[in-house]
Enzyme design. Sequence first.
Site, PDB file in Angstrom:
ATOM      1  CG  ASP A  28      37.305 -20.749 -71.875  1.00 55.31           C
ATOM      2  OD1 ASP A  28      36.272 -20.254 -72.357  1.00 55.31           O
ATOM      3  OD2 ASP A  28      38.216 -21.257 -72.552  1.00 55.31           O
ATOM      4  CG  ASP A  31      40.772 -19.769 -76.260  1.00 50.45           C
ATOM      5  OD1 ASP A  31      39.627 -19.478 -76.634  1.00 50.45           O
ATOM      6  OD2 ASP A  31      41.778 -19.123 -76.589  1.00 50.45           O
ATOM      7  CD  GLU A  36      37.621 -21.609 -79.941  1.00 54.77           C
ATOM      8  OE1 GLU A  36      38.702 -21.341 -79.421  1.00 54.77           O
ATOM      9  OE2 GLU A  36      36.860 -20.744 -80.417  1.00 54.77           O
ATOM     10  CG  HIS A  52      32.383 -16.153 -75.993  1.00 53.48           C
ATOM     11  ND1 HIS A  52      32.503 -17.534 -76.098  1.00 53.48           N
ATOM     12  CD2 HIS A  52      33.629 -15.673 -76.135  1.00 53.48           C
ATOM     13  CE1 HIS A  52      33.757 -17.841 -76.291  1.00 53.48           C
ATOM     14  NE2 HIS A  52      34.470 -16.746 -76.318  1.00 53.48           N
ATOM     15  CG  ASP A  53      34.260 -16.453 -79.871  1.00 54.94           C
ATOM     16  OD1 ASP A  53      34.998 -17.450 -79.756  1.00 54.94           O
ATOM     17  OD2 ASP A  53      34.440 -15.394 -79.252  1.00 54.94           O
TER      18      ASP A  53
HETATM   19  O1  TEU Z   1      38.126 -17.995 -80.277  1.00 54.30           O
HETATM   20  C1  TEU Z   1      38.998 -18.191 -81.398  1.00 54.30           C
HETATM   21  C2  TEU Z   1      38.181 -18.089 -82.594  1.00 54.30           C
HETATM   22  O2  TEU Z   1      38.159 -18.999 -83.392  1.00 54.30           O
HETATM   23  C3  TEU Z   1      37.266 -16.927 -82.780  1.00 54.30           C
HETATM   24  O3  TEU Z   1      37.821 -15.844 -82.074  1.00 54.30           O
HETATM   25  C4  TEU Z   1      37.225 -16.593 -84.275  1.00 54.30           C
HETATM   26  O4  TEU Z   1      38.257 -17.262 -84.915  1.00 54.30           O
HETATM   27  C5  TEU Z   1      37.477 -15.139 -84.476  1.00 54.30           C
HETATM   28  O5  TEU Z   1      36.342 -14.493 -83.965  1.00 54.30           O
HETATM   29  C6  TEU Z   1      37.664 -14.860 -85.957  1.00 54.30           C
HETATM   30  O6  TEU Z   1      36.431 -14.878 -86.587  1.00 54.30           O
HETATM   31  C7  TEU Z   1      38.734 -18.128 -79.001  1.00 54.30           C
HETATM   32  C8  TEU Z   1      37.806 -17.448 -77.999  1.00 54.30           C
HETATM   33  O7  TEU Z   1      36.540 -18.118 -78.015  1.00 54.30           O
HETATM   34  C9  TEU Z   1      37.669 -16.012 -78.422  1.00 54.30           C
HETATM   35  O8  TEU Z   1      36.699 -15.328 -77.626  1.00 54.30           O
HETATM   36  C10 TEU Z   1      39.033 -15.348 -78.268  1.00 54.30           C
HETATM   37  O9  TEU Z   1      38.952 -14.021 -78.755  1.00 54.30           O
HETATM   38  C11 TEU Z   1      40.098 -16.114 -79.084  1.00 54.30           C
HETATM   39  O10 TEU Z   1      40.029 -17.519 -78.963  1.00 54.30           O
HETATM   40  C12 TEU Z   1      41.485 -15.737 -78.577  1.00 54.30           C
HETATM   41  O11 TEU Z   1      41.629 -16.293 -77.285  1.00 54.30           O
END
Ligand code: TEU
Length: 575
Positions: free
Chosen positions: A99, A205, A263, A340-341
């Site tokens: 990542d 990311d 992403e 994970h999000d």
């Molecule tokens: O995710 C960014 C992101 O789009 C999500 O965090 C979402 O926008 C957020 O939950 C608002 O709803 C990436 C990673 O996948 C995430 O785990 C990190 O927290 C974030 O970036 C910051 O690095």
Amino acid sequence: RSTHRWWKEAVVYQIYPTSFQDSNGDGIGDIPGIISRLDYLKSLGVDVLWLSPVYKSPLKDMGYDISDYLAIDPRYGTMEDIEKLISGCHQRGMKLLMDLVVNHTSEEHAWFMESRKDKINDKRDWYIWRNPKIGPNGERIPPNNWRAVFGGSAWDLDETTQQYYLHCFLPSQPDLNHENHLVRSAVHRVMDFWLKKGVDGFRQDVINLISKAPGLPDAPITFPDQFLQPAYPLFSNGPRLHEFLKEMRTAVLSRYDTMTVGEMPWCTDKEEVLRCVGEDRGELDMIFQFDIIEMDFGPAGRFTDASEPWTLKTLRDIIEGWQSFMIQNSGWNSIAIESHDQPRSVTRFFPEDLYPGNEDRERRAKMMATLCAAQSGTLFMFQGQEIGMQNIPTSWDIDDYKDIETKNAYQLAKEKGHLEQFWNAARLKARDNGRTPVQWDGTENAGFTKGSPWMRVNDDYKEWNVEEQVKKEGSVWSFWKNVLEVRKKYRGVLVYGGFEMLDKKSEDVLAWRREGEGKQALVVMNWKEGPVTWKVPEKAQGVVKEENVRLKNYGEVKIGEGEIMLSKWEAVLFV
Ligand code: TEU
Ligand code: CA
């Protein structure tokens, strides 16, 4: 017909290391734990692992706040462990993506520690520092009105130098300044370090945030509370994004056989996405877009509700939009409904019943697997999705939620007095729902740890776990294993084939056909709360035969004269 590539046909399995497998009893998943599960992953049939960050980090955002890109955090293991994981994957004919989190670092990164010391050090311009603006009462206010994704202003005032620094996420995640070519070449060195170690590519990311709107202008205020004002369009997909992505490719990636998936939250412009993933662009191989996941997100994100709930038409139009557009324009899609999000798809897409009955839950999990299996693009699955893990039970309280995004939203909701709306959103969509430990077996803590887990294990682990399902015909696990085999066997039509949505008016059935490399496929999913008879369009009737059924949810698929009968949640794939 799009050119064949290994990363188009591969199935990618995302590992969230903290919740995957603990090996030393400290309750935190780690790299040796992952190594101990490589044979399991091979038996499931996945080709590539995507590992969420294991670099040195204070874990304020669970590793997406990195303090040393070239070191492994001791909680996860050592550099030797990651080297063993890389070779362990390669020995099994699998690949590993790391990542790449370079839009921001942790505030504890040496670069930021240096940068914040004074205004003249050579790292000052590696981050985004601005003078305060003077407010209406002569007070110092942030340089613009951007809200951070995790709440509050996107700017923090640094007392030492009396300037603000930008952080689109947490104050402890200062944004790197990619306008500075020294930052970009430092990032290239990080990429090269891991590629030299044998890593096969990166998930990148929030990569669309590395180019921001020039001059960092205020967001137009359309919200009552300016700090609920989403500034996403201004801090993502800026004018130099393609230049920076091309530079990564020419400076580093082109020297290796890699896979890259960017992403790209908040990017719904298909033309812009095509400029990132087009076959001839030399930028990314594919991206994650969030249209399905965020169908019912409000304008200010996960914890605010959309004005009306999503419908099958919403889902249908999103799938048709991305499938047709990318196929017609030689782009490429990723297919992912969990991460994970994100919450668990067996709950998330069926919110009316937070306690899906086992039978219904199993059918829903398989229907969602079929929805993924029948699309063109690279198929991603998230740890635990293969057994249909579900969201956190409604009985848990805020202490059981560990995600800083959730905790910040809880505090804000408490202050504003709308905790009920918060809990409705959290139980359906909080990121924590996808972060409970993987349920390996029915022993204590589901075999995830011998110690006390960093996050509580879901209450249903005794009956919902890998050990139960691996040996059971008709389990979600067995269904997913078959999905991966079917995807591989019929990749000519399922991965690479054309796409045509069918029956667009239906409120009960989602169906489309695929055609490619001499084969036709037809998928039909019944979203109605009961049985349905579906008329098969003329052009698809040729494939509707008992011997062509490759995936079916349960029971028998009744094939009549030019029609098929489907029970509730039934999903069938003919090839
Ligand atoms: O995710 C960014 C992101 O789009 C999500 O965090 C979402 O926008 C957020 O939950 C608002 O709803 C990436 C990673 O996948 C995430 O785990 C990190 O927290 C974030 O970036 C910051 O690095
Ligand atoms: Ca551990």
